[in-house]
Scaffold this active site. Sequence first.
Site, PDB file in Angstrom:
ATOM      1  N   ASN A  89      58.522  46.115  48.294  1.00 40.86           N
ATOM      2  CA  ASN A  89      58.934  46.107  46.897  1.00 40.86           C
ATOM      3  C   ASN A  89      58.151  47.160  46.104  1.00 40.86           C
ATOM      4  O   ASN A  89      57.240  47.807  46.624  1.00 40.86           O
ATOM      5  CB  ASN A  89      58.763  44.706  46.312  1.00 40.86           C
ATOM      6  CG  ASN A  89      59.818  44.378  45.276  1.00 40.86           C
ATOM      7  OD1 ASN A  89      60.253  45.241  44.509  1.00 40.86           O
ATOM      8  ND2 ASN A  89      60.230  43.127  45.237  1.00 40.86           N
ATOM      9  N   HIS A 119      33.592  51.357  51.948  1.00 42.39           N
ATOM     10  CA  HIS A 119      32.495  52.298  51.741  1.00 42.39           C
ATOM     11  C   HIS A 119      31.190  51.661  52.213  1.00 42.39           C
ATOM     12  O   HIS A 119      31.044  50.445  52.209  1.00 42.39           O
ATOM     13  CB  HIS A 119      32.394  52.682  50.263  1.00 42.39           C
ATOM     14  CG  HIS A 119      33.450  53.643  49.846  1.00 42.39           C
ATOM     15  ND1 HIS A 119      33.319  55.005  50.016  1.00 42.39           N
ATOM     16  CD2 HIS A 119      34.667  53.454  49.283  1.00 42.39           C
ATOM     17  CE1 HIS A 119      34.402  55.610  49.571  1.00 42.39           C
ATOM     18  NE2 HIS A 119      35.239  54.684  49.120  1.00 42.39           N
ATOM     19  N   ALA A 144      53.732  38.931  45.346  1.00 42.17           N
ATOM     20  CA  ALA A 144      53.395  40.007  44.407  1.00 42.17           C
ATOM     21  C   ALA A 144      51.908  40.031  44.087  1.00 42.17           C
ATOM     22  O   ALA A 144      51.251  38.996  44.051  1.00 42.17           O
ATOM     23  CB  ALA A 144      54.194  39.823  43.116  1.00 42.17           C
ATOM     24  N   ALA A 162      51.252  34.851  45.605  1.00 41.42           N
ATOM     25  CA  ALA A 162      51.068  35.905  44.614  1.00 41.42           C
ATOM     26  C   ALA A 162      49.647  35.922  44.065  1.00 41.42           C
ATOM     27  O   ALA A 162      49.056  34.886  43.800  1.00 41.42           O
ATOM     28  CB  ALA A 162      52.060  35.722  43.473  1.00 41.42           C
ATOM     29  N   ARG A 182      42.637  31.170  50.611  1.00 43.50           N
ATOM     30  CA  ARG A 182      42.291  30.099  51.550  1.00 43.50           C
ATOM     31  C   ARG A 182      43.589  29.427  51.978  1.00 43.50           C
ATOM     32  O   ARG A 182      44.600  29.485  51.272  1.00 43.50           O
ATOM     33  CB  ARG A 182      41.331  29.098  50.910  1.00 43.50           C
ATOM     34  CG  ARG A 182      41.868  28.398  49.704  1.00 43.50           C
ATOM     35  CD  ARG A 182      40.848  27.432  49.091  1.00 43.50           C
ATOM     36  NE  ARG A 182      41.362  26.813  47.889  1.00 43.50           N
ATOM     37  CZ  ARG A 182      42.276  25.861  47.835  1.00 43.50           C
ATOM     38  NH1 ARG A 182      42.798  25.361  48.936  1.00 43.50           N
ATOM     39  NH2 ARG A 182      42.673  25.359  46.681  1.00 43.50           N
ATOM     40  N   LYS A 185      48.180  25.102  53.138  1.00 42.26           N
ATOM     41  CA  LYS A 185      49.021  24.234  53.964  1.00 42.26           C
ATOM     42  C   LYS A 185      49.597  25.051  55.102  1.00 42.26           C
ATOM     43  O   LYS A 185      49.398  26.269  55.174  1.00 42.26           O
ATOM     44  CB  LYS A 185      50.138  23.594  53.154  1.00 42.26           C
ATOM     45  CG  LYS A 185      51.203  24.542  52.631  1.00 42.26           C
ATOM     46  CD  LYS A 185      52.288  23.766  51.871  1.00 42.26           C
ATOM     47  CE  LYS A 185      53.375  24.689  51.396  1.00 42.26           C
ATOM     48  NZ  LYS A 185      54.458  23.986  50.741  1.00 42.26           N
TER      49      LYS A 185
END
Length: 189
Positions: A89, A119, A144, A162, A182, A185
């Site tokens: 997208n 870095h 997103a 998202a 994390r 489910k």
Amino acid sequence: MDREEFIKAMSAGTYIEAGSGMHLHMHEMSQRALMFTAEINGKYHEPGELRKLFFELIGKEYDETFGLFPPFSTDYGLNITLGKRVFINSGCCFQDQGGIEIGDDCLIGQQVVIATLNHDPDPEKRGNMSPAPVKIGNKVWIGAHVTILPGVTIGSGAIVGAGAVVTKDVPENAVAAGVPARIIKYIET
């Protein structure tokens, strides 16, 4: 240094010293990527023409099943590997020097960032970098505004919610969300 040598060094996790041949190669190739992304993002292209430009950018064989909504940004381009039926997208940024692999049937949401370089934490060596690939399995949905950090693997069938920042691997068929992401489910199939 040529592209094949660079990608082989990245696959081996070779440390990149600022000002080295590898570092200079990255800067040279970023100009190539900027040329392609300026063309991709600068005007409307019919879907077939857009695909052709994208696959020239990544140096891979054209795939009719691929979809992209520009704008798209990458600072290398040639270390991206895609499966079939991948959709990316708008507004995504791929830092692919360390390698990005995306499996079949994946959906990459708006403004996703995939990073493959870190870095050096030592302030005296901060310009130096370490590569680590990002691998995304088959049938993964990345929501997103997700950020995926270097070295992360996302298992097949997983969903990343998202806005998540993915700092660790996500198992197959897991749903991960949050900052840092994390497991919240598992998807029952």
